[in-house]
Each structure stands twice: as structure tokens, then as C-alpha cells.
Motif scaffolding. Structure first.
Motif, PDB file in Angstrom:
ATOM      1  N   SER A 167       0.923  -1.085   0.072  1.00 60.92           N
ATOM      2  CA  SER A 167      -0.008  -0.049   0.049  1.00 60.92           C
ATOM      3  C   SER A 167       0.858   1.110   0.011  1.00 60.92           C
ATOM      4  O   SER A 167       0.544   2.233  -0.652  1.00 60.92           O
ATOM      5  N   ALA A 168       1.897   1.209   0.571  1.00 62.74           N
ATOM      6  CA  ALA A 168       3.006   2.418   0.666  1.00 62.74           C
ATOM      7  C   ALA A 168       3.440   2.721  -0.713  1.00 62.74           C
ATOM      8  O   ALA A 168       3.600   4.015  -1.228  1.00 62.74           O
ATOM      9  N   TRP A 169       3.723   1.522  -1.349  1.00 61.79           N
ATOM     10  CA  TRP A 169       4.436   1.488  -2.725  1.00 61.79           C
ATOM     11  C   TRP A 169       3.161   2.124  -3.743  1.00 61.79           C
ATOM     12  O   TRP A 169       3.637   3.144  -4.633  1.00 61.79           O
ATOM     13  N   ALA A 170       1.849   1.752  -3.714  1.00 64.15           N
ATOM     14  CA  ALA A 170       0.779   2.495  -4.283  1.00 64.15           C
ATOM     15  C   ALA A 170       0.597   3.885  -3.947  1.00 64.15           C
ATOM     16  O   ALA A 170       0.737   4.599  -4.958  1.00 64.15           O
ATOM     17  N   LEU A 171       0.976   4.248  -2.768  1.00 66.95           N
ATOM     18  CA  LEU A 171       0.730   5.580  -2.496  1.00 66.95           C
ATOM     19  C   LEU A 171       1.878   6.649  -2.929  1.00 66.95           C
ATOM     20  O   LEU A 171       1.476   7.759  -3.378  1.00 66.95           O
ATOM     21  N   ALA A 172       3.022   6.069  -3.154  1.00 67.41           N
ATOM     22  CA  ALA A 172       4.245   6.533  -3.707  1.00 67.41           C
ATOM     23  C   ALA A 172       3.900   6.811  -5.315  1.00 67.41           C
ATOM     24  O   ALA A 172       4.393   7.862  -5.937  1.00 67.41           O
ATOM     25  N   ALA A 173       3.548   5.373  -5.902  1.00 74.11           N
ATOM     26  CA  ALA A 173       3.574   5.301  -7.163  1.00 74.11           C
ATOM     27  C   ALA A 173       2.367   6.236  -7.876  1.00 74.11           C
ATOM     28  O   ALA A 173       2.419   6.597  -9.223  1.00 74.11           O
ATOM     29  N   VAL A 174       1.529   6.756  -7.152  1.00 69.27           N
ATOM     30  CA  VAL A 174       0.366   7.499  -7.471  1.00 69.27           C
ATOM     31  C   VAL A 174       0.727   8.641  -8.044  1.00 69.27           C
ATOM     32  O   VAL A 174       0.080   9.436  -9.113  1.00 69.27           O
ATOM     33  N   ALA A 175       1.822   9.209  -7.686  1.00 67.94           N
ATOM     34  CA  ALA A 175       2.411  10.809  -7.827  1.00 67.94           C
ATOM     35  C   ALA A 175       2.876  10.814  -9.269  1.00 67.94           C
ATOM     36  O   ALA A 175       2.465  11.504 -10.086  1.00 67.94           O
ATOM     37  N   PRO A 176       3.736   9.673  -9.893  1.00 64.79           N
ATOM     38  CA  PRO A 176       4.057   9.967 -11.349  1.00 64.79           C
ATOM     39  C   PRO A 176       2.742   9.797 -12.236  1.00 64.79           C
ATOM     40  O   PRO A 176       2.607  10.197 -13.399  1.00 64.79           O
ATOM     41  N   TYR A 177       2.140   8.674 -11.693  1.00 66.03           N
ATOM     42  CA  TYR A 177       0.782   8.462 -12.539  1.00 66.03           C
ATOM     43  C   TYR A 177      -0.095   9.648 -12.788  1.00 66.03           C
ATOM     44  O   TYR A 177      -0.717   9.921 -13.948  1.00 66.03           O
ATOM     45  N   LEU A 178      -0.528  10.358 -11.756  1.00 61.50           N
ATOM     46  CA  LEU A 178      -1.161  11.496 -11.691  1.00 61.50           C
ATOM     47  C   LEU A 178      -0.285  12.624 -12.450  1.00 61.50           C
ATOM     48  O   LEU A 178      -1.136  13.417 -13.205  1.00 61.50           O
ATOM     49  N   ALA A 179       0.934  12.642 -12.431  1.00 60.16           N
ATOM     50  CA  ALA A 179       1.478  13.651 -13.311  1.00 60.16           C
ATOM     51  C   ALA A 179       1.590  13.296 -14.760  1.00 60.16           C
ATOM     52  O   ALA A 179       1.462  14.306 -15.487  1.00 60.16           O
ATOM     53  N   ASP A 180       1.529  12.163 -15.044  1.00 64.83           N
ATOM     54  CA  ASP A 180       1.287  11.603 -16.470  1.00 64.83           C
ATOM     55  C   ASP A 180       0.015  12.252 -16.763  1.00 64.83           C
ATOM     56  O   ASP A 180       0.028  12.913 -18.241  1.00 64.83           O
ATOM     57  N   GLY A 181      -1.149  11.885 -16.206  1.00 64.45           N
ATOM     58  CA  GLY A 181      -2.553  12.176 -16.715  1.00 64.45           C
ATOM     59  C   GLY A 181      -2.410  13.980 -16.899  1.00 64.45           C
ATOM     60  O   GLY A 181      -3.005  14.359 -17.839  1.00 64.45           O
ATOM     61  N   LEU A 182      -1.798  14.606 -15.974  1.00 68.19           N
ATOM     62  CA  LEU A 182      -1.825  16.213 -16.151  1.00 68.19           C
ATOM     63  C   LEU A 182      -0.993  16.606 -17.125  1.00 68.19           C
ATOM     64  O   LEU A 182      -1.680  17.320 -18.087  1.00 68.19           O
ATOM     65  N   LEU A 183      -0.051  16.027 -17.487  1.00 69.02           N
ATOM     66  CA  LEU A 183       0.875  16.383 -18.592  1.00 69.02           C
ATOM     67  C   LEU A 183       0.373  16.085 -20.070  1.00 69.02           C
ATOM     68  O   LEU A 183       0.451  16.934 -21.037  1.00 69.02           O
ATOM     69  N   PHE A 186      -2.719  18.653 -20.619  1.00 66.85           N
ATOM     70  CA  PHE A 186      -2.197  19.935 -20.909  1.00 66.85           C
ATOM     71  C   PHE A 186      -1.243  19.940 -22.243  1.00 66.85           C
ATOM     72  O   PHE A 186      -0.800  20.896 -22.776  1.00 66.85           O
ATOM     73  N   GLY A 187      -1.218  18.709 -23.039  1.00 64.43           N
ATOM     74  CA  GLY A 187      -0.579  18.759 -24.195  1.00 64.43           C
ATOM     75  C   GLY A 187       1.019  18.510 -24.148  1.00 64.43           C
ATOM     76  O   GLY A 187       1.665  18.826 -25.163  1.00 64.43           O
ATOM     77  N   VAL A 188       1.471  18.533 -22.798  1.00 62.35           N
ATOM     78  CA  VAL A 188       2.895  18.303 -22.986  1.00 62.35           C
ATOM     79  C   VAL A 188       3.509  17.149 -23.311  1.00 62.35           C
ATOM     80  O   VAL A 188       4.599  16.922 -23.709  1.00 62.35           O
ATOM     81  N   LEU A 189       2.577  16.152 -23.041  1.00 60.08           N
ATOM     82  CA  LEU A 189       2.970  14.550 -23.224  1.00 60.08           C
ATOM     83  C   LEU A 189       2.033  14.137 -24.039  1.00 60.08           C
ATOM     84  O   LEU A 189       0.763  14.316 -24.078  1.00 60.08           O
ATOM     85  N   SER A 190       2.432  13.011 -25.071  1.00 57.49           N
ATOM     86  CA  SER A 190       1.670  12.278 -25.652  1.00 57.49           C
ATOM     87  C   SER A 190       1.612  10.793 -25.305  1.00 57.49           C
ATOM     88  O   SER A 190       2.393  10.405 -24.621  1.00 57.49           O
ATOM     89  N   LEU A 191       0.610  10.139 -25.544  1.00 55.51           N
ATOM     90  CA  LEU A 191       0.133   8.703 -24.914  1.00 55.51           C
ATOM     91  C   LEU A 191       1.423   7.705 -25.679  1.00 55.51           C
ATOM     92  O   LEU A 191       1.588   6.670 -25.342  1.00 55.51           O
ATOM     93  N   SER A 192       2.068   8.127 -26.648  1.00 55.97           N
ATOM     94  CA  SER A 192       2.990   7.222 -27.339  1.00 55.97           C
ATOM     95  C   SER A 192       4.448   7.638 -26.897  1.00 55.97           C
ATOM     96  O   SER A 192       5.162   7.012 -27.362  1.00 55.97           O
ATOM     97  N   SER A 193       4.455   8.565 -26.260  1.00 61.29           N
ATOM     98  CA  SER A 193       5.861   9.021 -25.595  1.00 61.29           C
ATOM     99  C   SER A 193       6.504   7.843 -24.743  1.00 61.29           C
ATOM    100  O   SER A 193       5.424   7.298 -23.693  1.00 61.29           O
ATOM    101  N   PRO A 194       7.769   7.650 -24.694  1.00 59.33           N
ATOM    102  CA  PRO A 194       8.270   6.516 -23.838  1.00 59.33           C
ATOM    103  C   PRO A 194       8.174   6.977 -22.486  1.00 59.33           C
ATOM    104  O   PRO A 194       7.982   6.145 -21.296  1.00 59.33           O
ATOM    105  N   LEU A 195       8.111   8.327 -22.123  1.00 57.30           N
ATOM    106  CA  LEU A 195       7.995   8.893 -20.745  1.00 57.30           C
ATOM    107  C   LEU A 195       6.529   8.439 -20.282  1.00 57.30           C
ATOM    108  O   LEU A 195       6.440   8.459 -19.074  1.00 57.30           O
TER     109      LEU A 195
END
Length: 237
Positions: A167-183, A186-195
Motif C-alpha cells: 500500500s505504501a508503494w501504491a501511495l508513492a507510485a500514484v504521484a508519477p501516474y497523476l503527473a502523467d495524466g496532467l501532462l 495539457f498537451g505536454v506529453l503524448s500517449l505514444s511517448s516513452p515517458l
């Protein structure tokens, strides 16, 4: 026995949702920049299969909250209700991901009729609608998914119903997942990007670890989300 069955059912649904989600990406792929009726019709079976995978994923996700709600409710009813609401909104936002491609296929078939008028315009409109969903549907559904992850794993962490490391792993891993959704939003990142893949993988792997744990071990005996000091005061001295 009932909790054990619930844990196994939830674990299976997590696996089904993830597998269907991955297959939907494989079958639907990335939208083409050049659209033609012939290309859409030729790939109709693949597109339809991809849309079906989205529907299966949505159905699996929709079944998880009512199954796990009684277990979470024992620890915190407000957080359990929040989990149900967030996952329900996520499912609603996922459905256009299946409707859009199916609409493009249907319009392309209708447009191939000799008596069809304004065929190219209607096909382009359907395709534009489907592409628009790729721009907002994924990131917005990701936000509600992240909210559900926070609610679920906070309850699991506090109650120790699964190992706290998971559960601690999930609570930490949600941050980059949320950042991906926001990026993506706002058009900063595409779904085809390796990032994009790099940002979502930690939480995706965590969900599979949680699913495997629920399948093999189930929920650990847990204590309610009550303050420990309250419990101590209740004990005789």
C-alpha cells in the motif's frame, strides 16, 4: 471464508481490467494522422476488438467497488464511499473510449454506400470526436483512478489488511501516474511517448502485486481505523 472469496474475486477483476486495458491499447493503437474509409473498413475487426476490450476493462472496474465496499466500510465508511464514487466516475469516463472507435467504423461503413452524401465530412467528424477523447478522456479518467488508488491504499495501509509495503508503494507510485495524466491533459506529453510508459508502470505493477496478494493470501486480519490512544484508554488499568 466470505472475506477470502471477496479478496480472490477482487484480485481476479484487477487482473482482468489490466489485461483488457493492455489489449485495448494493442488493438486500437495510436490514431492515424491520415484517415480514409478504406483503411478504417480494413481495420474494422481490429478496432471492434479493441473497443470490446475497453468495455471489458470498464465492466471489471465497475464490479470491484461493490465487492470490496463491505470490507473497506468496516475500517472507514466515508473512504469506502469515496472509493465507490471515484471508480464509478472513472468507468463513465472510460466508455467513450469504446464508443468513439465503434462510431468511426459505423460511419465509414455507411459512408461507403453509393447513396451516402457528405460521407467524408461525417467520417471526419466522427474521427475528430474520437481523437478528442484521446486528448481529454484518458487524463481525466486517470485523475479519478488516482483518487481511487489513494483512498483504497490509505485504508489498506492504516488497517494493514495487506502488507504495508504494497500500500505504501501504491501511495508513492500514484504521484508519477497523476503527473502523467496532467501532462497529457495539457498537451505536454503524448500517449505514444516513452515517458508516458515510464510514469505509469510503477503503479501498474503495484496493482498486479496487490491482485496477486489478494488471490493467494487474501486480506490480513485488520484493526479499525481508530486512534491507538483511544484503544489504550478503553483498556482496564
Amino acid at each position: 471464508m466470505r472475506r477470502r472469496t471477496t479478496a480472490r474475486a477482487v484480485g481476479v477483476l484487477f487482473f482482468i481490467a489490466t489485461a483488457a486495458g493492455v489489449l485495448s491499447v494493442v488493438f486500437l493503437g495510436q490514431p492515424d494522422t491520415e484517415l480514409s474509409r478504406e483503411a478504417v473498413i480494413q481495420g474494422a475487426r481490429t478496432t471492434t476488438t479493441g473497443a470490446l476490450m475497453v468495455l471489458i476493462m470498464a465492466a471489471a472496474i465497475a464490479m470491484i467497488p461493490p465487492l470490496i465496499f463491505p470490507v473497506l466500510k468496516e475500517r472507514s465508511e466515508p473512504l469506502a464511499l469515496g472509493y465507490v464514487v471515484s471508480r464509478t466516475v472513472e468507468v463513465v469516463l472510460l466508455l467513450p473510449g469504446a464508443i468513439g472507435p465503434l462510431m468511426v467504423v459505423a460511419v465509414s461503413r455507411e459512408a461507403s454506400s453509393p447513396n451516402s452524401s457528405n460521407a467524408d465530412a461525417r467520417l471526419q467528424a466522427a474521427y475528430t470526436w474520437s481523437q478528442t477523447y484521446d486528448d481529454w478522456g484518458h487524463p481525466v479518467s486517470s485523475i479519478f483512478f488516482c483518487l481511487s488508488v489513494l483512498l483504497l491504499n490509505w485504508v489498506l495501509y492504516r488497517s494493514s489488511m495487506v502488507p504495508r509495503l504494497i500500500s505504501a508503494w501504491a501511495l508513492a507510485a500514484v504521484a508519477p501516474y497523476l503527473a502523467d495524466g496532467l501532462l497529457v491533459m495539457f498537451g505536454v506529453l503524448s500517449l505514444s511517448s516513452p515517458l508516458h510508459t515510464i510514469l505509469i508502470v510503477p503503479l501498474a505493477v503495484n496493482e498486479m502485486v496487490l491482485a496477486l496478494w489478494l488471490l493467494t493470501r487474501g486480506f490480513n486480519p485488520a484493526t479499525p481505523l481508530a486512534d491507538a490512544s483511544t484503544t489504550r484508554r478503553a483498556e482496564p488499568t
